[in-house]
Enzyme design. Structure first.
Site, short mmCIF file in Angstrom:
data_model
loop_
_atom_site.label_atom_id
_atom_site.label_comp_id
_atom_site.label_asym_id
_atom_site.label_seq_id
_atom_site.Cartn_x
_atom_site.Cartn_y
_atom_site.Cartn_z
N ASP A 12 -6.97 -31.12 -48.05
CA ASP A 12 -6.26 -32.17 -48.80
C ASP A 12 -6.57 -33.56 -48.22
OD1 ASP A 12 -4.58 -33.19 -50.74
OD2 ASP A 12 -2.75 -32.90 -49.57
N GLY A 15 -8.73 -37.98 -51.94
CA GLY A 15 -8.45 -39.18 -52.72
C GLY A 15 -8.05 -40.34 -51.82
N TRP A 17 -8.72 -40.65 -48.63
CA TRP A 17 -9.87 -41.01 -47.80
C TRP A 17 -10.73 -42.04 -48.55
CZ3 TRP A 17 -15.16 -40.83 -48.41
CH2 TRP A 17 -15.95 -40.90 -47.26
N HIS A 29 -14.11 -36.62 -52.93
CA HIS A 29 -14.38 -35.20 -53.18
C HIS A 29 -15.78 -34.83 -52.71
CE1 HIS A 29 -10.59 -34.85 -55.11
NE2 HIS A 29 -10.91 -35.52 -56.20
N ARG A 63 -4.40 -33.32 -63.45
CA ARG A 63 -5.04 -34.59 -63.08
C ARG A 63 -5.81 -35.15 -64.28
NH1 ARG A 63 -6.76 -34.30 -56.74
NH2 ARG A 63 -4.82 -33.32 -56.07
N LEU A 123 -19.72 -13.81 -42.22
CA LEU A 123 -18.47 -14.53 -42.49
C LEU A 123 -18.15 -14.29 -43.96
CD1 LEU A 123 -16.39 -16.96 -41.77
CD2 LEU A 123 -18.02 -18.42 -42.96
#
Ligand code: IPE
Ligand code: IPE
Ligand code: MG
Length: 239
Positions: A12, A15, A17, A29, A63, A123
């Protein structure tokens, strides 16, 4: 140090940032995808076997259309650009969430990633996309109810174990540790069933700034936690 086998991350703050840099949200993003790449590379070296990342929630459809479309585009780009490297590095990709209601091209790409990497074991990268914990639980209840109505299972056979084995995350152990970046202190509908006894670590940094050092710090924090699962700590139980 006890390392968690499964770490789940709520990525999270993209936006904020971007906003802090005077950039459009999509730039956040994009930077978030880069942080994801680095985290996937670092995880096996830190003893992590399963890494789950919350990439798009069942509520993120609310959104603006342009942002939703940016996020869909970035997922497609990520799979197209990174699938070969992931496969080469032995990463198995699993997708959890409501795949059925995604656009066919996205669904196709996600299925391609899952099929190609199905036998890898360095992984497991679990991508939570169009994922909501409540939605997953309801879809699972519907699946089991249908099986019961058809006489394939008995009502009595429904247990916490059989329910867990019918969730999107079937076969994946519960995350011992859930990390959320960006300073928000909530789960936002993430892994509601699976995180019942997870240790939670909340970090103030925005997701694009998340580094291997943050991950290593969170693992150290986890190692110092005392997990009781409703029982008593070993030292108290013995006295
Ligand atoms: C997380 O960053 C990415 C997604 C939810 C897809 P945000 O987009 O929520 O960033 P903030 O929370 O608005 O800063
Ligand atoms: C959670 O973040 C979803 C993802 C990280 C994909 P949000 O930004 O959507 O959560 P809220 O709205 O702050 O609770
Ligand atoms: Mg957010």
């Amino acid at each position: 140090m006890t390392s968690p086998a499964h770490v789940a991350i709520i990525m999270d703050g993209n936006g904020r940032w971007a906003k802090a840099r005077g950039l459009p949200r999509v730039a956040g993003h994009r930077a978030g995808v880069e942080a994801l790449r680095k985290t996937v590379r670092a995880a096996p070296q830190l003893g992590i076997s399963y890494l789950t990342v919350y990439a798009f929630s069942s509520e993120n459809w609310s959104r603006p259309k342009s942002e939703v479309s940016d996020l869909m585009g970035l997922l497609k780009l990520f799979i197209r650009r990174d699938l070969a490297e992931l496969h080469q590095n032995g990463v198995r990709v699993r997708v959890v969430g409501d795949k059925a209601s995604l656009q066919t091209d996205i669904r196709g790409l996600l299925e391609e990633a899952e099929t190609l990497t199905a036998n890898n074991d360095a992984l497991t990268l679990v991508i939570a996309f169009n994922y909501g914990g409540r939605d997953e639980i309801v879809r699972t209840a519907q699946k089991l109810a249908l099986a019961a109505v058809r006489g394939e299972i008995s009502i009595d056979s429904i247990s916490t174990e059989s329910f867990a084995a019918s969730l999107d995350t079937a076969g994946i152990p519960d995350p011992e540790l859930v990390i959320r970046t960006s300073g928000e202190l909530r789960l936002s509908n993430f892994l509601l069933w699976q995180a019942a006894y997870s240790e939670l670590v909340f970090l103030p940094c925005y997701w694009p700034d998340f580094s291997q050092d943050h991950l290593a710090d969170a693992l150290r924090d986890f190692a110092g936690r005392e997990r009781r699962f409703g029982g008593l700590a070993p030292r108290e139980a013995a006295s």
